[in-house]
Design a protein around this motif. Sequence first.
Motif, PDB file in Angstrom:
ATOM      1  N   GLY A 160       3.532  -9.081  -0.654  1.00 41.75           N
ATOM      2  CA  GLY A 160       4.583  -8.317  -0.003  1.00 41.75           C
ATOM      3  C   GLY A 160       4.303  -6.832   0.049  1.00 41.75           C
ATOM      4  N   ALA A 161       3.840  -6.276  -1.065  1.00 43.89           N
ATOM      5  CA  ALA A 161       3.591  -4.833  -1.103  1.00 43.89           C
ATOM      6  C   ALA A 161       2.531  -4.427  -0.085  1.00 43.89           C
ATOM      7  N   ILE A 162       1.451  -5.201  -0.008  1.00 42.32           N
ATOM      8  CA  ILE A 162       0.379  -4.896   0.941  1.00 42.32           C
ATOM      9  C   ILE A 162       0.903  -4.986   2.373  1.00 42.32           C
ATOM     10  N   THR A 163       1.729  -6.001   2.642  1.00 46.35           N
ATOM     11  CA  THR A 163       2.312  -6.151   3.979  1.00 46.35           C
ATOM     12  C   THR A 163       3.096  -4.917   4.370  1.00 46.35           C
ATOM     13  N   PHE A 164       3.943  -4.447   3.475  1.00 46.46           N
ATOM     14  CA  PHE A 164       4.792  -3.294   3.781  1.00 46.46           C
ATOM     15  C   PHE A 164       3.972  -2.013   3.886  1.00 46.46           C
ATOM     16  N   LEU A 165       2.917  -1.909   3.074  1.00 46.04           N
ATOM     17  CA  LEU A 165       2.055  -0.727   3.131  1.00 46.04           C
ATOM     18  C   LEU A 165       1.267  -0.670   4.439  1.00 46.04           C
ATOM     19  N   ILE A 166       1.034  -1.823   5.049  1.00 42.94           N
ATOM     20  CA  ILE A 166       0.331  -1.874   6.334  1.00 42.94           C
ATOM     21  C   ILE A 166       1.312  -1.681   7.493  1.00 42.94           C
ATOM     22  N   ALA A 167       2.393  -2.453   7.483  1.00 45.50           N
ATOM     23  CA  ALA A 167       3.274  -2.526   8.656  1.00 45.50           C
ATOM     24  C   ALA A 167       4.150  -1.290   8.831  1.00 45.50           C
ATOM     25  N   ILE A 168       4.750  -0.798   7.761  1.00 45.93           N
ATOM     26  CA  ILE A 168       5.690   0.319   7.912  1.00 45.93           C
ATOM     27  C   ILE A 168       4.987   1.602   8.371  1.00 45.93           C
ATOM     28  N   PRO A 169       3.922   2.061   7.686  1.00 43.57           N
ATOM     29  CA  PRO A 169       3.261   3.290   8.167  1.00 43.57           C
ATOM     30  C   PRO A 169       2.677   3.146   9.569  1.00 43.57           C
TER      31      PRO A 169
ATOM     32  N   CYS B  65      12.648  -6.357  11.255  1.00 42.43           N
ATOM     33  CA  CYS B  65      11.532  -7.068  11.900  1.00 42.43           C
ATOM     34  C   CYS B  65      10.390  -7.323  10.911  1.00 42.43           C
ATOM     35  N   VAL B  66      10.063  -6.317  10.108  1.00 41.61           N
ATOM     36  CA  VAL B  66       9.013  -6.490   9.101  1.00 41.61           C
ATOM     37  C   VAL B  66       9.437  -7.533   8.069  1.00 41.61           C
ATOM     38  N   GLY B  67      10.700  -7.462   7.633  1.00 40.54           N
ATOM     39  CA  GLY B  67      11.189  -8.417   6.642  1.00 40.54           C
ATOM     40  C   GLY B  67      11.167  -9.849   7.144  1.00 40.54           C
ATOM     41  N   LEU B  68      11.578 -10.068   8.389  1.00 41.21           N
ATOM     42  CA  LEU B  68      11.571 -11.423   8.945  1.00 41.21           C
ATOM     43  C   LEU B  68      10.144 -11.960   9.074  1.00 41.21           C
TER      44      LEU B  68
END
Length: 470
Positions: free
Chosen positions: A115-124, A143-146
């Motif tokens: 999860g952390a890697i996903t958010f570090l990629i998608a949000i920035p 959208c990122v969460g879904l």
Amino acid sequence: MLSIIGYATIAVILALLLTQRVSAVVALAGVPILAAFIAGNSATEVGTFIKDGLGGVVSVAAMFVFAIVFFGVLRDAGLFDPLINRIVKLAGNAPVTVTIATTTLAMVAHLDGAGAITFLIAIPAMLPIYERLGMSRLVLTTCVGLGAGVMNVVPWGGPTARAASTIGVDANSIWVPLIPAQIGGMILALGIAYYLGRREHRRLSAEPMSELVSVTAGASVNSAKNDSTVESPAGSEESANGSGEIKAPVADQGHEPDSLTRPKLLWVNALLVVITLAALISAVAPPEMCFIVAAIMALLINYPGLKAQTGRFDAHAKGAMLMASTLLAAGVLLGVLEGSGMIDAMAHSAAQIIPSQIMPVFPLIVGILGVPMSLIFGPDAYYFGVLPVLVGVGEQFGISSLHVAQASVLGQETVGFPISPLTGAFYLLVGLAGVDIGRHIRHLIGWAWVVSIGMLIIACVTGVIPWMAS
């Protein structure tokens, strides 16, 4: 008396996990050992309980360790970079394409279950586009969460691995029958992203340009402020399932990213992923064997030599060992509960309280409550504390433990993990996007629930989970 000790054991473990007084390993292994002695078992008997419990989770722990290494090595080698770059490029300036691209990017980034890697990629990657267009950052986190949530059902994701350990099966037995439901969840997530994009388009079209400029400027300042003050709950640790420590192991620790990428091996690595997933789905070999072989091949192909391979193992060791130790500690808990007879006593007493009229639809109730239960129970607390009791109650009425586990993973800390304040990755998601925690939960929970229930319906239609247990 035995059931009282069992419930007290679960209650203490849940309290320790929810209040983050101790690490998950200490709570899951230490409390049941103490409870076993209080129940009057000898040291020899407790040792047997622990040995039997560990034997039931070793294969899942091994699968998880090597899955983290495998996907981590491929991420280091840059396998996912071209796809991620293409998705960001295709987002363009239309809100609809931006929201669909955001959800797709989260799905791709979450292929390794982190999860952390996903958010570090998608949000920035996507936040500057949202700011430029004046789009809501709550739409971004939704959208990122879904996208991340529907992908968290994979067997190397934490919830499925935990559920498999609890009921004593390999993770593939839970996941493979649910693949149609997961695909349906992905389509639902993209459909919701399309709707949110259309809604953003209508909102932006109705707003004066001056307001859009103001919104964008405010978002930039707010985001910068939040990016610099992201905090995680004390003692939380990120595991590869998107739950735990925000300080997730960075794939290229101590190295320049360019020194790790292997662009010439892109198609070889892609073929390796396809073969590995095909082996998993077709069950030609146990999951742990598939990932052990795949991790070895990935290392030999991309990083030949002792020094390079050791460096890749070191980079991913923290996340791998954290989850493996948690699963082994859970094995101690399950071994003690089962070997001492506590779980049977607890299930028998609970079965006398629960109305028998609801038992035919018990798996459906478990599945429907999955997303909101993510607000109350973290993954360890639910899958190692609550699920064993639910399984025991179901078995009193002839309900398969597999059905209860499958219903659980369609919502609890899968689609529900991006709204769970009990996971470290949640705080990274809201912090990077610069959104209020309460507003994020309110914005996402309804959509997450829709996706979860949609997946549950598909699982029922395809015969994986029965509408009515016989």
